[in-house]
Scaffold this active site. Structure first.
Site, PDB file in Angstrom:
ATOM      1  CE  LYS A   1      48.965  98.136  61.451  1.00 36.06           C
ATOM      2  NZ  LYS A   1      49.322  99.488  61.026  1.00 36.06           N
TER       3      LYS A   1
ATOM      4  CG  HIS B   1      46.440  96.909  64.533  1.00 39.32           C
ATOM      5  ND1 HIS B   1      47.561  96.209  64.936  1.00 39.32           N
ATOM      6  CD2 HIS B   1      46.572  98.169  65.016  1.00 39.32           C
ATOM      7  CE1 HIS B   1      48.355  97.028  65.617  1.00 39.32           C
ATOM      8  NE2 HIS B   1      47.789  98.220  65.691  1.00 39.32           N
TER       9      HIS B   1
HETATM   10  P1  NAD Z   1      43.102 105.547  56.679  1.00 38.70           P
HETATM   11  O1  NAD Z   1      43.225 104.728  55.436  1.00 38.70           O
HETATM   12  O2  NAD Z   1      41.796 105.589  57.398  1.00 38.70           O
HETATM   13  O3  NAD Z   1      43.537 107.070  56.364  1.00 38.70           O
HETATM   14  C1  NAD Z   1      44.542 107.452  55.456  1.00 38.70           C
HETATM   15  C2  NAD Z   1      44.027 108.677  54.692  1.00 38.70           C
HETATM   16  O4  NAD Z   1      45.091 109.186  53.862  1.00 38.70           O
HETATM   17  C3  NAD Z   1      42.855 108.336  53.758  1.00 38.70           C
HETATM   18  O5  NAD Z   1      41.748 109.181  54.065  1.00 38.70           O
HETATM   19  C4  NAD Z   1      43.420 108.599  52.370  1.00 38.70           C
HETATM   20  O6  NAD Z   1      42.445 109.074  51.445  1.00 38.70           O
HETATM   21  C5  NAD Z   1      44.460 109.682  52.683  1.00 38.70           C
HETATM   22  N1  NAD Z   1      45.397 109.880  51.579  1.00 38.70           N
HETATM   23  C6  NAD Z   1      45.918 108.947  50.740  1.00 38.70           C
HETATM   24  N2  NAD Z   1      46.670 109.564  49.798  1.00 38.70           N
HETATM   25  C7  NAD Z   1      46.627 110.897  50.042  1.00 38.70           C
HETATM   26  C8  NAD Z   1      47.189 112.050  49.401  1.00 38.70           C
HETATM   27  N3  NAD Z   1      47.951 111.955  48.304  1.00 38.70           N
HETATM   28  N4  NAD Z   1      46.945 113.269  49.953  1.00 38.70           N
HETATM   29  C9  NAD Z   1      46.182 113.397  51.056  1.00 38.70           C
HETATM   30  N5  NAD Z   1      45.586 112.335  51.693  1.00 38.70           N
HETATM   31  C10 NAD Z   1      45.821 111.106  51.187  1.00 38.70           C
HETATM   32  O7  NAD Z   1      44.240 105.015  57.650  1.00 38.70           O
HETATM   33  P2  NAD Z   1      44.431 105.267  59.233  1.00 38.70           P
HETATM   34  O8  NAD Z   1      43.868 104.142  60.002  1.00 38.70           O
HETATM   35  O9  NAD Z   1      44.025 106.680  59.567  1.00 38.70           O
HETATM   36  O10 NAD Z   1      46.023 105.114  59.332  1.00 38.70           O
HETATM   37  C11 NAD Z   1      46.898 105.900  58.539  1.00 38.70           C
HETATM   38  C12 NAD Z   1      48.335 105.513  58.852  1.00 38.70           C
HETATM   39  O11 NAD Z   1      48.629 105.846  60.219  1.00 38.70           O
HETATM   40  C13 NAD Z   1      48.639 104.008  58.726  1.00 38.70           C
HETATM   41  O12 NAD Z   1      49.956 103.857  58.225  1.00 38.70           O
HETATM   42  C14 NAD Z   1      48.533 103.493  60.153  1.00 38.70           C
HETATM   43  O13 NAD Z   1      49.295 102.333  60.381  1.00 38.70           O
HETATM   44  C15 NAD Z   1      49.114 104.686  60.889  1.00 38.70           C
HETATM   45  N6  NAD Z   1      48.756 104.798  62.319  1.00 38.70           N
HETATM   46  C16 NAD Z   1      49.733 105.227  63.137  1.00 38.70           C
HETATM   47  C17 NAD Z   1      49.467 105.447  64.475  1.00 38.70           C
HETATM   48  C18 NAD Z   1      50.570 106.018  65.333  1.00 38.70           C
HETATM   49  O14 NAD Z   1      50.377 106.222  66.550  1.00 38.70           O
HETATM   50  N7  NAD Z   1      51.734 106.328  64.761  1.00 38.70           N
HETATM   51  C19 NAD Z   1      48.189 105.216  64.983  1.00 38.70           C
HETATM   52  C20 NAD Z   1      47.197 104.788  64.111  1.00 38.70           C
HETATM   53  C21 NAD Z   1      47.482 104.592  62.761  1.00 38.70           C
END
Ligand code: NAD
Length: 267
Positions: A158, A154
Site C-alpha cells: 500500500k 495494511h
Molecule cells: P494495485 O497496485 O494492485 O492495482 C492498481 C492497478 O492500476 C495496477 O495494476 C496498475 O498497473 C493499474 N494502473 C496504473 N495506471 C494505469 C493506467 N493508466 N491505466 C490502467 N491501469 C492503470 O493496487 P490495489 O491494491 O488494487 O489498490 C488500488 C487502489 O484502490 C488503491 O488506491 C487502494 O488504496 C484502493 N483500494 C480501495 C478499496 C475500497 O474499498 N475503496 C479497497 C482496496 C483498495
C-alpha cells in the site's frame, strides 16, 4: 449491464473481474491496464484463473468508456482523474475505489460529476460504513474528554498512509464532535513529541505482509478505553460493493455519490 474495469490486473482489478463475471446482472465488457503492463493482450478470464472471455486487455481507455454503461476504477489518483474526464466526456458512470487523492485532485474529481454519475468510496464494505456511522455517534456522545486514536494496518504494497478509510473514520469522529478533522489532526509522532493535545485525533499506520485492511478507532480516557474494530478478511467485500454501486448508477441522475446515499445512511 455492460461494465468496464480499468487497472484490471491490480489486486482489486482481479477481484472485480471475477465479481463482474459471476454476477448475473453484469457483463464484463472490457478491461484496461497501464501501457506496457505485461497483461496487455491477455484474456481477463484467464488472468483470474477462470474460463476465457474472448476479450483482450488493452490500454485504450477512451474506447472502453465510449462503449460501457459504467466503468470501475481502483488505480491511482492521477489515473482516476484521467478516467473521470473520459467519464464526463462520454457520460459514462464511474465507480472510484482509488484512495490517496490530494485536496485539489479530490475537488477536480467531484467537479467532473456535473456531466456524469461518479461514485466514490474510500471503502466499499458495508461493515466499515457501519463503523463510520458508529464512530460519528460515539464521537458525539463522548466529546473530547476521550482521546481518539485511529490505528490501521495494511499489506506491504500500500502506497498511501493513513488509509483513506482511517481518514474517513477520523472525519466521522470530528463531525460527531462538531469540528473539522484538519483542525484537530495530531501531528506525526517521532522523537520528543510533547504531550498530546486535548481533542486531537491521532493516526497510526502499520504496513506488512498480506493484511487486507484492519481499522480500530480508540477512545481512551484515564480509567477506560473503548475500541471499535473492523477486520477485512476477503477483498470481495470491496469488489462486491463496487459492482453494487455500478448497478445502482442505472437508477440515479448525474452527480457525486457515496456509500451513505446507496446504503441509505445519513451523511
Ligand atoms: P494495485 O497496485 O494492485 O492495482 C492498481 C492497478 O492500476 C495496477 O495494476 C496498475 O498497473 C493499474 N494502473 C496504473 N495506471 C494505469 C493506467 N493508466 N491505466 C490502467 N491501469 C492503470 O493496487 P490495489 O491494491 O488494487 O489498490 C488500488 C487502489 O484502490 C488503491 O488506491 C487502494 O488504496 C484502493 N483500494 C480501495 C478499496 C475500497 O474499498 N475503496 C479497497 C482496496 C483498495
Amino acid at each position: 449491464m455492460k461494465i468496464g474495469i480499468v487497472g484490471c490486473a491490480g489486486r482489486m482489478g482481479k477481484m472485480l473481474i471475477k465479481e463482474v463475471i459471476d454476477n448475473p446482472s453484469t457483463q464484463l465488457f472490457g478491461c484496461t491496464e497501464a501501457p506496457n503492463n505485461p497483461t496487455i493482450g491477455k484474456d481477463p478470464g484467464l488472468l483470474v484463473g477462470g474460463d476465457p472471455t474472448g476479450l483482450k486487455i488493452t490500454d485504450e481507455a477512451a474506447e472502453l468508456f465510449s462503449n460501457s454503461d459504467a466503468v470501475i476504477d481502483f488505480t491511482t489518483p492521477k489515473t482516476t482523474l484521467m478516467h473521470a474526464q473520459l467519464a464526463a466526456d462520454t457520460h459514462t458512470g464511474l465507480i472510484v475505489g482509488t484512495t490517496g487523492f490530494q485536496p485539489d485532485q479530490q475537488a477536480k474529481l467531484q467537479a467532473l460529476s456535473t456531466n456524469t454519475f461518479i461514485f466514490q468510496a474510500a471503502n466499499f464494505s458495508v461493515g466499515i460504513n457501519l463503523l463510520i456511522g458508529l464512530s460519528e455517534q460515539v464521537g458525539a456522545l463522548l466529546g473530547d474528554e476521550y482521546d481518539t486514536e485511529i490505528l490501521e494496518m495494511h499489506h506491504k504494497h500500500k502506497v498511501d498512509a493513513p488509509s483513506g478509510t482511517a481518514l474517513a473514520l477520523g472525519s466521522a469522529v470530528a463531525k460527531g464532535r462538531g469540528v473539522k478533522l484538519g483542525d484537530v489532526t495530531e501531528p506525526d509522532r517521532l522523537g520528543i513529541t510533547g504531550a498530546r493535545k486535548i481533542g486531537g485525533i491521532g493516526f497510526a499506520a502499520l504496513r506488512g505482509g498480506a493484511v487486507i485492511g484492519d481499522h480500530t478507532v480508540m477512545f481512551a480516557a484515564d480509567g477506560e478505553r473503548i475500541e471499535l474494530t473492523h477486520k477485512a478478511s476477503e477483498r470481495s467485500i470491496y469488489s462486491g460493493g463496487a459492482v453494487r454501486a455500478a448497478l445502482w448508477s442505472q437508477t440515479q441522475d448525474y452527480g457525486f455519490y457515496g456509500m451513505p446515499e446507496m446504503l441509505g445512511f445519513q451523511r
